[in-house]
Design an enzyme around this catalytic site. Structure first.
Site, mmCIF file in Angstrom:
data_model
loop_
_atom_site.group_PDB
_atom_site.id
_atom_site.type_symbol
_atom_site.label_atom_id
_atom_site.label_comp_id
_atom_site.label_asym_id
_atom_site.label_seq_id
_atom_site.Cartn_x
_atom_site.Cartn_y
_atom_site.Cartn_z
ATOM 1 N N GLY A 1 0.721 -1.114 0.128
ATOM 2 C CA GLY A 1 0.165 -0.180 0.100
ATOM 3 C C GLY A 1 0.689 1.100 0.008
ATOM 4 N N CYS B 1 2.163 7.757 12.752
ATOM 5 C CA CYS B 1 2.718 9.059 12.107
ATOM 6 C C CYS B 1 2.774 9.982 13.167
ATOM 7 C CB CYS B 1 2.103 9.125 10.832
ATOM 8 S SG CYS B 1 0.383 9.420 10.879
ATOM 9 N N ALA C 1 -8.346 1.286 8.992
ATOM 10 C CA ALA C 1 -8.571 0.319 9.925
ATOM 11 C C ALA C 1 -8.050 0.097 11.298
ATOM 12 C CB ALA C 1 -8.218 -1.037 9.367
ATOM 13 N N ASN C 2 -6.930 1.214 11.395
ATOM 14 C CA ASN C 2 -6.176 1.188 12.683
ATOM 15 C C ASN C 2 -6.551 2.347 13.556
ATOM 16 O OD1 ASN C 2 -4.859 -1.321 12.144
ATOM 17 N ND2 ASN C 2 -3.266 -0.296 11.044
ATOM 18 N N ASN D 1 2.365 12.545 6.739
ATOM 19 C CA ASN D 1 2.226 11.446 7.794
ATOM 20 C C ASN D 1 2.927 10.259 7.208
ATOM 21 O OD1 ASN D 1 -0.175 12.005 5.795
ATOM 22 N ND2 ASN D 1 -0.765 10.036 6.488
#
Length: 315
Positions: free
Chosen positions: A13, A130, A168-169, A290
């Site tokens: 990704g 980040c 998702a996190n 980030n």
């Protein structure tokens, strides 16, 4: 190239692809041997093939079956917190060192200018988040001058730079960063907030840090923060202060006051630091600072570990 340490990137990704390009362009110590993803049509895998990097779209299992894996010493995991737990168990079981770019926090938190030297022999290191990479150095810089009773960070990133893994996190982001503000930066209490800004055109990453302290030697705190910014800029050139370090009193109606330790009688000072992180645009546009600070920190960490271990073997 033969004397470079072989590494692999797990995850094709945004973060994994940016990291792959950084290794190829910037590293004199690491050589990327393979990239693994799970989407055969991902841009990351296509880009890796064009750059002559061996690939698989079968994830970790595919990576383990690749001829190139035999020489890999370090694996960067740029997938998700949930997936990392299995990846870690398998990879460490095969003697590989894992650099974790997810918020899984299996290994110790590492923020290069703050505590990297403490964990050079760890077989799994966690790059926090980040927001953590951008702000924990600042909390630590304030804490080097005076104890931080409470540290709060707000990371605002462009919604466009938050891929499926980041989204998702989100819960893990706040939990991991909050914990690292305490464990790495040394604040008595910590809180992390993330904002995915949908503004168009996309806005550059911005971070705000608030520290509540008892004694405020403003000149010493300012000097410590500015020195830390310079240290981070050595590997993230787009990292900078947006304005001078701010100092103010915490009024009785300030919601931050309720977070001070019980029995604290003196009037606390609020130290506020405003940051901007511009990405190097190795893969995504410059607003995605980030991503840039995460991959830059991971690269810095792996290179430092490689140097340390080479020195140990030479002695």
């Amino acid at each position: 190239m033969s004397d470079r340490v072989k590494v692999a990137v797990l995850g094709s990704g945004n973060i994994g692809t940016d990291l792959m390009i950084k290794i190829l362009r910037l590293s004199e110590q690491l050589e990327i041997a393979a990239m693994a993803g799970i989407d055969p049509d991902s841009d990351g895998l296509a880009r890796a093939r064009r750059l002559k990097v061996a690939t698989t779209h079968e994830g970790l299992d595919g990576l383990l079956g690749m001829e190139e894996f035999a020489d890999v010493q370090y694996v960067f995991d740029a997938t998700s917190a949930g997936a990392h737990r299995r990846h870690d168990a398998v990879l460490r079981g095969r003697g590989r060192t894992v650099v974790d770019l997810t918020p899984a926090a299996v290994g110790p938190y590492v923020v290069p200018p703050v505590n990297l030297d403490e964990h050079l022999d760890a077989d799994n290191v966690n790059m926090v988040t980040c927001g953590g990479q951008a702000t924990i150095p600042i909390v630590a810089a304030v804490g080097a001058v005076t104890p931080v009773h409470y540290g709060e960070i707000v990371a605002s990133i462009s919604s466009r730079s938050a891929g499926p893994g980041t989204r998702a996190n989100i819960d893990e982001f706040t939990e991991t960063t909050s914990a690292a503000i305490q464990e790495v930066a040394g604040a008595a209490r910590g809180k992390a907030i993330i904002v995915l800004n949908p503004a168009e055109p996309p806005l550059i990453m911005r971070d705000t840090v608030h520290c509540l302290v008892s004694a405020a030697d403003t000149e010493a705190i300012t000097a410590s923060v500015e020195a830390m910014v310079g240290t981070v800029q050595a590997y993230v050139p787009g990292y900078r202060l947006k304005q001078k370090v701010q100092f103010g009193s915490v009024a009785g109606d300030d919601p931050l006051r309720s977070l001070l330790p019980d029995g604290m009688d003196d009037t606390p000072t609020k130290v506020s630091v405003f940051l901007e992180v511009e990405g190097a645009a190795h893969y995504l546009p410059a607003y995605a600072g980030n991503l840039d600070i995460m991959t830059s920190a991971a690269l810095r960490t792996a290179e430092r570990i490689a140097t340390h271990r080479a020195d140990k073997e030479a002695r």
